[in-house]
Design an enzyme around this catalytic site. Structure first.
Site, mmCIF file in Angstrom:
data_model
loop_
_atom_site.group_PDB
_atom_site.id
_atom_site.type_symbol
_atom_site.label_atom_id
_atom_site.label_comp_id
_atom_site.label_asym_id
_atom_site.label_seq_id
_atom_site.Cartn_x
_atom_site.Cartn_y
_atom_site.Cartn_z
ATOM 1 N N GLU A 201 -6.943 5.086 8.027
ATOM 2 C CA GLU A 201 -6.477 6.694 7.523
ATOM 3 C C GLU A 201 -7.764 7.053 6.824
ATOM 4 O O GLU A 201 -8.076 8.279 7.061
ATOM 5 C CB GLU A 201 -5.379 6.579 6.532
ATOM 6 N N HIS B 94 -9.616 1.756 5.060
ATOM 7 C CA HIS B 94 -8.546 1.798 5.814
ATOM 8 C C HIS B 94 -8.764 2.666 6.806
ATOM 9 O O HIS B 94 -9.418 3.791 6.591
ATOM 10 C CB HIS B 94 -7.471 2.272 4.786
ATOM 11 N N GLU C 259 -5.780 -4.675 10.630
ATOM 12 C CA GLU C 259 -5.031 -3.580 11.012
ATOM 13 C C GLU C 259 -5.264 -2.958 12.209
ATOM 14 O O GLU C 259 -5.998 -1.843 12.228
ATOM 15 C CB GLU C 259 -4.759 -2.795 9.633
ATOM 16 N N GLY D 181 2.596 -0.956 4.505
ATOM 17 C CA GLY D 181 2.666 0.538 4.121
ATOM 18 C C GLY D 181 4.106 0.750 4.046
ATOM 19 O O GLY D 181 4.713 0.786 2.774
ATOM 20 N N GLY D 182 4.556 1.564 4.935
ATOM 21 C CA GLY D 182 5.866 1.947 4.914
ATOM 22 C C GLY D 182 7.018 1.067 4.167
ATOM 23 O O GLY D 182 7.689 1.575 3.445
ATOM 24 N N GLY E 219 1.983 2.276 10.996
ATOM 25 C CA GLY E 219 3.145 3.400 11.062
ATOM 26 C C GLY E 219 3.626 3.966 12.092
ATOM 27 O O GLY E 219 4.287 4.982 12.346
ATOM 28 N N ASN F 292 0.812 -1.221 -0.041
ATOM 29 C CA ASN F 292 0.128 -0.041 -0.052
ATOM 30 C C ASN F 292 0.919 1.152 0.088
ATOM 31 O O ASN F 292 1.223 1.590 1.099
ATOM 32 C CB ASN F 292 -0.987 0.031 0.982
ATOM 33 N N TRP F 293 1.100 1.996 -1.331
ATOM 34 C CA TRP F 293 1.872 2.703 -1.485
ATOM 35 C C TRP F 293 1.496 4.188 -0.603
ATOM 36 O O TRP F 293 2.007 5.583 -0.683
ATOM 37 C CB TRP F 293 2.115 3.315 -2.751
ATOM 38 N N LYS F 294 0.078 4.221 -0.369
ATOM 39 C CA LYS F 294 -0.564 5.625 0.162
ATOM 40 C C LYS F 294 -0.432 6.594 -0.815
ATOM 41 O O LYS F 294 -0.087 6.487 -2.026
ATOM 42 C CB LYS F 294 -0.088 5.634 1.667
ATOM 43 N N SER G 293 2.920 -1.845 10.790
ATOM 44 C CA SER G 293 4.425 -1.811 11.000
ATOM 45 C C SER G 293 5.130 -3.072 10.763
ATOM 46 O O SER G 293 5.891 -3.667 11.561
ATOM 47 C CB SER G 293 4.501 -1.726 12.465
HETATM 48 P P1 PGA Z 1 2.585 0.574 7.877
HETATM 49 O O1 PGA Z 1 1.176 0.793 7.345
HETATM 50 O O2 PGA Z 1 3.109 -0.773 7.447
HETATM 51 O O3 PGA Z 1 3.386 1.664 7.447
HETATM 52 O O4 PGA Z 1 2.216 0.324 9.418
HETATM 53 C C1 PGA Z 1 0.252 -0.263 7.133
HETATM 54 C C2 PGA Z 1 -1.207 0.006 6.466
HETATM 55 O O5 PGA Z 1 -1.686 1.295 6.927
HETATM 56 O O6 PGA Z 1 -1.769 -0.509 5.672
#
Ligand code: PGA
Length: 260
Positions: free
Chosen positions: A100, A98, A167, A234-235, A173, A10-12, A213
């Protein structure tokens, strides 16, 4: 429908078109490492087209997800993107709900439900994100929250493929995670819920991913848990090299428990 372990990047809100193509170039050099897994890239809307074309031209074993959609099929909804548009770009998946989106953009359970129905109708597989926040965890409400979000998110989904991503909001994050066995307990609850509601595609239960994470240091421990079928990253997915490494480590961990 695949039963391979699943890795979603997930590149956001990251990467321009040229950065996305550079990423694909790195994946091309390691295509053989990607064969034993289902790899899903979730770029921003603006790079979906280029990534889709790049995947097709290089014949990469990679699928495409959008990070969001709008539930109406078309019309006067300035700034929004429909399921049909995503299909047209070659998407097979779409991330829905998600945390976010829920936190920063006020998405509700009802929105999630409508989006899941719209995606499924258009032939997109929803990747539904659920998970408790820090306060809910402290209050011991994790399993109740997850069951509630599943009930709301899946209402209206009659048939079709779906992926669930557990999640924990406090783990996204932050570098913090539940222990793999804590996550496994939640995954087991999700699997039980899906079974009790008879949610399956061609008799096969949906896969349940862990997200929050994930790193090269912790992925193996999560993937060794029997009910963790993959990860949503994500990251750590922003570097192609790191993502390939996560796939290698995750596949090896799954294989080690399947053969032992
Ligand atoms: P993260 O994000 O790996 O940076 O914690 C995961 C996500 O939001 O799907």
């Amino acid at each position: 429908m695949s039963m391979l372990p699943c890795f979603v990047a997930n590149w956001k809100m990251n990467k321009t078109g040229s950065e996305a193509l550079d990423y694909l170039d790195v994946l091309k050099t390691s295509a053989s490492s990607l064969q034993k897994a289902e790899i899903i890239l979730a770029p921003a809307y603006t790079t979906l087209d280029r990534v889709s074309t790049g995947i097709r031209q290089a014949n990469l074993p990679i699928r495409l997800a959008a990070q969001n959609l709008y539930f109406e099929p078309e019309g006067a909804y300035t700034g929004e993107i429909s399921a049909k548009m995503l299909r047209d770009l070659g998407c097979q998946y779409v991330i829905i709900g998600h945390s976010e989106r829920r936190t920063h953009f006020g998405e509700t359970d009802a929105d999630v439900r409508r989006k899941v129905v719209a995606a499924s109708r258009a032939g997109l597989t929803p990747i539904i994100c659920i998970g408790e926040d820090a306060r809910e965890r402290e209050e011991g409400k994790t399993l109740d929250v997850v069951r509630h979000q599943l009930k709301e998110g899946l209402a209206g989904l009659k048939e079709g493929d779906v992926l669930i991503a557990y999640e924990p909001v406090w783990a996204i994050g932050t570098g913090k995670t539940p222990t793999p066995s804590e996550a496994e307990r939640v995954h087991l609850t999700i699997a039980d819920y899906l079974e009790s509601e008879k949610i399956s595609c061609n008799g096969i239960a949906p896969r349940v991913l862990y997200g929050g994470s994930i790193s090269e240091g912790n992925i193996a421990a999560f993937m060794k848990e029997p009910h963790i079928d993959g990860v949503l990253v994500g990251g750590a997915s922003l570097s192609a090299k790191t993502f390939i490494n996560l796939v290698r480590l995750g596949v090896a961990a799954k294989e080690s428990v399947c053969t032992s």
